[in-house]
Design a protein around this motif. Structure first.
Motif, PDB file in Angstrom:
ATOM      1  N   ILE A  29       1.232  -1.064  -0.121  1.00 11.95           N
ATOM      2  CA  ILE A  29       0.127  -0.145  -0.346  1.00 11.95           C
ATOM      3  C   ILE A  29       0.578   1.526  -0.004  1.00 11.95           C
ATOM      4  O   ILE A  29       1.744   1.529   0.834  1.00 11.95           O
ATOM      5  CB  ILE A  29      -0.736   0.102   1.314  1.00 11.95           C
ATOM      6  N   GLN A  30       0.556   1.850  -1.015  1.00  7.16           N
ATOM      7  CA  GLN A  30       1.533   3.553  -0.834  1.00  7.16           C
ATOM      8  C   GLN A  30       0.310   4.219  -0.327  1.00  7.16           C
ATOM      9  O   GLN A  30      -0.379   4.774  -1.264  1.00  7.16           O
ATOM     10  CB  GLN A  30       1.338   3.742  -2.443  1.00  7.16           C
ATOM     11  N   ARG A  31       0.972   4.580   0.951  1.00 11.02           N
ATOM     12  CA  ARG A  31       0.332   5.353   1.695  1.00 11.02           C
ATOM     13  C   ARG A  31       0.498   7.003   1.495  1.00 11.02           C
ATOM     14  O   ARG A  31       2.253   7.680   0.712  1.00 11.02           O
ATOM     15  CB  ARG A  31       0.648   5.005   3.396  1.00 11.02           C
TER      16      ARG A  31
ATOM     17  N   GLU B 190       2.028  10.527   2.828  1.00 11.26           N
ATOM     18  CA  GLU B 190       2.456  11.260   4.256  1.00 11.26           C
ATOM     19  C   GLU B 190       1.932  12.650   4.558  1.00 11.26           C
ATOM     20  O   GLU B 190       1.311  12.976   4.000  1.00 11.26           O
ATOM     21  CB  GLU B 190       3.595  11.510   3.795  1.00 11.26           C
TER      22      GLU B 190
ATOM     23  N   ASN C 194      -0.073  10.018  11.276  1.00  4.61           N
ATOM     24  CA  ASN C 194       1.034   9.119  10.806  1.00  4.61           C
ATOM     25  C   ASN C 194       0.798   8.109  11.491  1.00  4.61           C
ATOM     26  O   ASN C 194       0.320   6.672  11.687  1.00  4.61           O
ATOM     27  CB  ASN C 194       2.114   9.277  10.401  1.00  4.61           C
TER      28      ASN C 194
ATOM     29  N   GLY D 299      -0.018   6.668   7.513  1.00  7.71           N
ATOM     30  CA  GLY D 299      -0.341   7.328   6.765  1.00  7.71           C
ATOM     31  C   GLY D 299      -1.435   7.050   6.124  1.00  7.71           C
ATOM     32  O   GLY D 299      -1.981   5.910   6.043  1.00  7.71           O
ATOM     33  N   LEU D 300      -2.312   7.959   4.665  1.00  7.76           N
ATOM     34  CA  LEU D 300      -3.350   7.741   4.407  1.00  7.76           C
ATOM     35  C   LEU D 300      -3.173   7.363   3.395  1.00  7.76           C
ATOM     36  O   LEU D 300      -2.378   6.882   2.566  1.00  7.76           O
ATOM     37  CB  LEU D 300      -3.800   9.668   4.129  1.00  7.76           C
ATOM     38  N   VAL D 301      -4.387   5.851   3.911  1.00  6.08           N
ATOM     39  CA  VAL D 301      -3.766   5.076   2.164  1.00  6.08           C
ATOM     40  C   VAL D 301      -5.354   5.702   1.010  1.00  6.08           C
ATOM     41  O   VAL D 301      -6.401   6.194   1.595  1.00  6.08           O
ATOM     42  CB  VAL D 301      -5.103   3.333   3.235  1.00  6.08           C
TER      43      VAL D 301
ATOM     44  N   SER E  74      -9.108   5.425   1.068  1.00 11.43           N
ATOM     45  CA  SER E  74      -9.532   5.649   2.112  1.00 11.43           C
ATOM     46  C   SER E  74     -10.775   6.421   3.395  1.00 11.43           C
ATOM     47  O   SER E  74     -10.607   7.084   2.661  1.00 11.43           O
ATOM     48  CB  SER E  74      -8.603   5.486   3.770  1.00 11.43           C
TER      49      SER E  74
ATOM     50  N   TYR F  94      -6.439  -0.733   8.186  1.00 10.84           N
ATOM     51  CA  TYR F  94      -5.380  -0.534   7.679  1.00 10.84           C
ATOM     52  C   TYR F  94      -3.916  -0.698   8.474  1.00 10.84           C
ATOM     53  O   TYR F  94      -2.793  -0.211   8.531  1.00 10.84           O
ATOM     54  CB  TYR F  94      -5.043   0.734   6.762  1.00 10.84           C
TER      55      TYR F  94
END
Length: 455
Positions: free
Chosen positions: A73-75, A77, A84, A90-92, A95, A258
């Motif tokens: 998963i590329q979160r 920042e 975080n 961080g944010l997904v 989501s 997550y």
């Protein structure tokens, strides 16, 4: 022609009934059913029918589980380490995060501060404040130019139209209870409106892979207002806690698809916004060295973060017939259990005395590892003898009066050593990986052994 139908929704749990009744059969609450007019349309447009550039519809097909490819998963920042940490890194993308808390605790300030720190394009939608009000707060928080757009709107159809024009990377809604849609004939904040608006926003997030942050009001019981299904629909539920009389705010995750729900973020409310607290242990312990009785330091854990907290106890003779048991930041039933153990197993007569317990800093702790510190603070106040400032505690107390070990004891010992404590009291059954630490470790098996160390 559209058919109009009247239904009754429980304002506590969201249960639906065809006619009014005094008690909800689902949650057993009384007088919570409210009448709502639901307009049934033959075809309900999707959220993207209001945008200029609608994304292509992708039809999902069943896939064998062995053929599904899992990628990291590329979160996204947020440039806020505490936020975080609670989210899990961080944010997904795609989501939906719901943030709840008491009025005036700092929910809008926190999300506006995050939106001003993003390098990506952010659309901040407010149904409670005007653009000028938000601008004044933004100038107080930050003076940097950023890519944040402000929209004061409550109708979801107009919001999605502006989303199609702005094409934001992050969407923030303040708050979900102020929104309303034309497809439900009821007032904003009702169960059906909250559920329908949340469903449209969730569909938008999943189809466009855009993270959505929602602010939710809470009711008098402290839970998020609206239907309980709202918390089930979103991916993450965050709770912003703290006493408005204190400057510290605690951010906890009650649900996180997550990441972990055991993490904790600590903020300090200041004139220019919320400041991240890098080392909360140093702030939660008072620096007053006056040898007062009834104070003990406990080594606790919140997620992977070790914390040193100060526990204060006051034991005095009961003025009235029934002694008082009062706690702040600690479960009163747990306190009653520990007092019964002290009286039955250790011989301390506390049944006719008032006992007051307080965890400083306005935080609430559920870790059983602070039991030994609570017992030590109570004994210190009862005997009116101060506990040395260089000693801390990390152990659980059982009903038989035994001192039980707690998890991840090494992290607690290292944190105590880092903050300059010279001694720590743990259970005799505690297993430490190594024997040489820069702090003296006392191992006890019962409360009587603790009394010998303290007095």
């Amino acid at each position: 022609m559209a058919k109009t139908k009247t239904l009754y929704y429980c304002q506590s749990c969201g249960a639906q009934y065809a006619k009014w009744q005094g008690q909800c059969n689902a949650c057993k609450e009384w007088n919570t059913l409210a009448e709502e007019i639901v307009e049934k349309k033959t075809s309900k447009p999707s959220w993207d029918s209001h945008t200029q550039d609608s994304p292509l519809k992708r039809k999902q097909k069943p896939t064998r589980i062995a053929d599904i490819k899992v990628s990291a998963i590329q979160r996204m920042e947020t440039k806020n380490e505490e936020f975080n940490r609670v989210l899990g890194g961080g944010l997904v993308p795609g989501s939906v995060t719901l943030l709840g808390g008491e009025p005036g605790i700092g929910k809008s300030t926190l999300l506006l501060q995050l939106s001003l720190q993003f390098n990506d394009k952010v659309l901040y939608v407010s149904g409670e404040e005007s653009q000028q009000q938000i601008k004044l707060r933004a100038e107080r928080i930050s003076d940097k130019e950023n890519n944040c757009y402000i929209l004061s709107e409550t109708k979801t159809q107009h919001i999605f139209k502006q989303i199609g024009e702005v094409q934001p990377d992050v969407l923030i809604i303040d708050s979900i209870q102020t929104l309303h849609t034309d497809y439900v004939e009821s007032s904003p904040g009702s169960v059906s409106q909250v559920r329908e608006c949340a469903a449209e926003l969730i569909k938008f997030a999943k189809e466009t892979n855009t993270p959505v942050l929602l602010i939710g009001h809470i009711n008098k019981e402290g839970s998020i207002a609206g239907p309980k299904v709202l918390e089930h629909m979103v991916d993450t539920v965050l709770q912003f806690e703290g006493d408005r009389n204190y400057v510290y705010r605690i951010l906890r995750a009650h649900k996180n698809r997550y990441g972990s729900t055991h993490e904790l973020g600590v903020f300090e409310m200041q004139a220019y916004g919320l400041k991240e607290v890098k080392n909360p242990s140093d702030l939660l312990i008072s620096k007053i060295d006056n040898g007062l009785s009834g104070t003990a330091i406990a080594a606790t854990l919140e997620g992977i973060r070790p914390l040193m907290i100060e526990i204060q106890a006051l034991v005095s003779t009961a003025v009235y017939g029934t002694p008082q048991r009062s706690t702040t930041g600690y479960h009163v039933k747990r306190l009653n259990m520990l007092l019964a153990v002290l009286e039955k197993r250790a011989g301390f007569k506390l049944g006719a005395k008032d006992v007051f317990l307080n965890i400083t800093g306005g935080i609430h702790v559920d870790d059983p590892a602070i039991d030994l510190a609570v017992v030590s603070a109570i004994l210190s106040s009862n005997e009116d003898e101060a506990i040395p400032n260089d000693i801390c505690f990390a152990a659980e107390v059982g009903l038989a009066g035994e001192i039980r070990p707690v998890t991840r004891i090494e992290q607690r010992v290292i944190e105590a050593e880092k903050l300059g404590f010279g001694r720590i009291v743990v259970s005799k059954q505690a297993k430490l990986p190594k024997t040489n630490y820069g702090i003296e470790i006392y191992k006890v098996s019962k409360i009587q052994d603790l009394v010998k160390i303290l007095f």
